[in-house]
Design an enzyme around this catalytic site. Structure first.
Site, short mmCIF file in Angstrom:
data_model
loop_
_atom_site.label_atom_id
_atom_site.label_comp_id
_atom_site.label_asym_id
_atom_site.label_seq_id
_atom_site.Cartn_x
_atom_site.Cartn_y
_atom_site.Cartn_z
N GLY A 132 43.03 26.61 26.82
CA GLY A 132 42.93 26.71 25.85
C GLY A 132 42.47 25.42 25.09
O GLY A 132 43.18 24.27 25.38
N CYS A 133 42.02 25.80 23.96
CA CYS A 133 41.48 24.29 23.16
C CYS A 133 43.06 23.81 22.63
O CYS A 133 42.80 22.49 22.99
CB CYS A 133 40.50 24.50 21.94
SG CYS A 133 41.08 25.91 20.75
N TYR A 134 43.60 24.37 21.98
CA TYR A 134 44.98 23.90 21.32
C TYR A 134 45.83 23.25 22.45
O TYR A 134 46.30 22.34 22.36
CB TYR A 134 45.73 24.77 20.61
CG TYR A 134 45.58 24.94 19.04
CD1 TYR A 134 45.63 23.78 18.46
CD2 TYR A 134 44.99 26.01 18.63
CE1 TYR A 134 45.27 23.75 17.01
CE2 TYR A 134 44.87 26.24 17.10
CZ TYR A 134 44.92 25.09 16.22
OH TYR A 134 44.88 25.20 14.95
N ALA A 135 46.02 24.12 23.57
CA ALA A 135 46.84 23.73 24.78
C ALA A 135 46.28 22.38 25.56
O ALA A 135 46.86 21.79 25.86
CB ALA A 135 46.43 24.96 25.72
N THR A 136 45.03 22.17 25.46
CA THR A 136 44.34 20.91 26.02
C THR A 136 44.99 19.65 25.10
O THR A 136 45.46 18.76 25.93
CB THR A 136 42.96 20.84 25.79
OG1 THR A 136 42.26 21.98 26.93
CG2 THR A 136 42.37 19.31 26.34
#
Length: 316
Positions: A132-136
């Site tokens: 995920g973008c935030y998780a990255t």
């Protein structure tokens, strides 16, 4: 001769970014595309960088399984990937599969596609779950201090409204967002669980959506088990990410508007007060948060240079 790629969910924001990156990729070309809408129409009527002769097909798993391609990217909402994964795996010529949804990010049978932490597992993998973008951003912002943490880091995140996809909702309605900052999923956000799982350490995360289109900024507070000087803090990050093609470490506080259109993650703004450290992370949610990272993963899986097809970012 280039390897070939099929794209399912071709008309979304990330599909458009993938088509643009693949148009400049010498080793991998977009050969088939499927969408819920526009079947039979040229993909170039919807995406400027698509090959002129590429026509949208229906997105049934059976259609996708018939494609003679080397890799398939699933750019679909959460919950839809399993049917494709099952049919593609059962076929006589199973392609490399990269799933952009969250459906397989917790499945140990899939390589987790964060190259900066899992490059060896991704290289040559046949099934890859794109993060995920935030998780990255959360993981890259926390990882260099994992062994020094005294408790859960706290991440305050703000994203542009492209992160809410194309299906109309309050979180991608520019009028609703005008002069506004919208908190949501105040506990238990999927990316909080994802980052916690893959870091092996609890993380607390509160997301917000803002009235700009693309980009993410994360201000991460990290409780430390022992005092740390600022120079030592910065040095840890520079040492960990030295040589990483898509991570940039800077002394300055990165700003989200500068992240738009960049393929890398920027980490900076380092501050520390005894046992309390703060870092700021920015990235483009559609690029390093999705499409650029998918190209990194495809390159690693297919034996191509990792940075191929991902242009060099200009200096800030």
């Amino acid at each position: 001769m280039s390897l070939t790629l099929g794209l399912v969910g071709a008309r979304g924001h990330v599909g458009g970014e993938l088509a643009r990156l693949l148009a400049g990729h010498d080793g991998l070309r977009l050969a088939r595309a499927a969408s819920r809408q526009g079947v039979g129409e040229p993909l170039s009527a919807h995406l400027a960088h698509a090959p002129a002769d590429l026509v949208l097909e229906d997105m049934s798993p059976e259609t996708v399984a018939s494609w003679p391609v080397d890799a398939v990217v699933l750019a679909l909402p959460n919950g839809l990937a399993a049917a494709y994964a099952e049919v593609l795996a059962a076929g006589p010529r199973a392609p490399v599969l990269v799933d952009l949804s969250a459906d397989f990010r917790f499945d140990p049978a899939w390589a987790y596609g964060l190259p900066e932490r899992h490059r060896a597992r991704i290289r040559g993998a046949r099934k890859i779950a794109n993060p995920g973008c935030y998780a990255t951003g959360i993981q890259l912002g926390i990882a260099p201090l994992l062994e020094l943490l005294a408790g859960p880091p706290q991440a305050f995140g703000v994203s542009g409204y492209s992160g809410a996809g194309t299906t109309p909702s309050p979180r991608n309605d520019p009028e609703r967002l005008r002069d506004n900052l919208m908190p949501y999923a105040l506990t238990g956000h999927l990316h909080e669980r994802e980052a916690s799982h893959h870091l092996g350490h609890a993380v607390r995360f509160v997301p917000h959506v803002a009235p700009f289109f693309r980009g993410i900024t994360l201000t991460i507070t990290l409780p430390l088990a022992r005092p740390l000087e600022r120079d030592a803090l910065v040095r840890r990050y520079r040492d960990v990410y030295e040589g990483e093609p898509l991570v940039r470490v800077t002394d300055d506080i990165p700003e989200v508007r500068a992240a738009a259109g960049r393929h890398d993650v920027t980490i900076g703004g380092f501050q520390v007060d005894d046992r309390h450290a703060v870092v700021v992370v920015t990235l483009d949610n559609l690029l390093k948060g999705a499409a650029s990272q998918a190209v990194q993963n495809l390159n690693l899986a297919l034996g191509l240079p990792e940075r191929q097809g991902v242009p060099q970012d200009p200096n800030p």
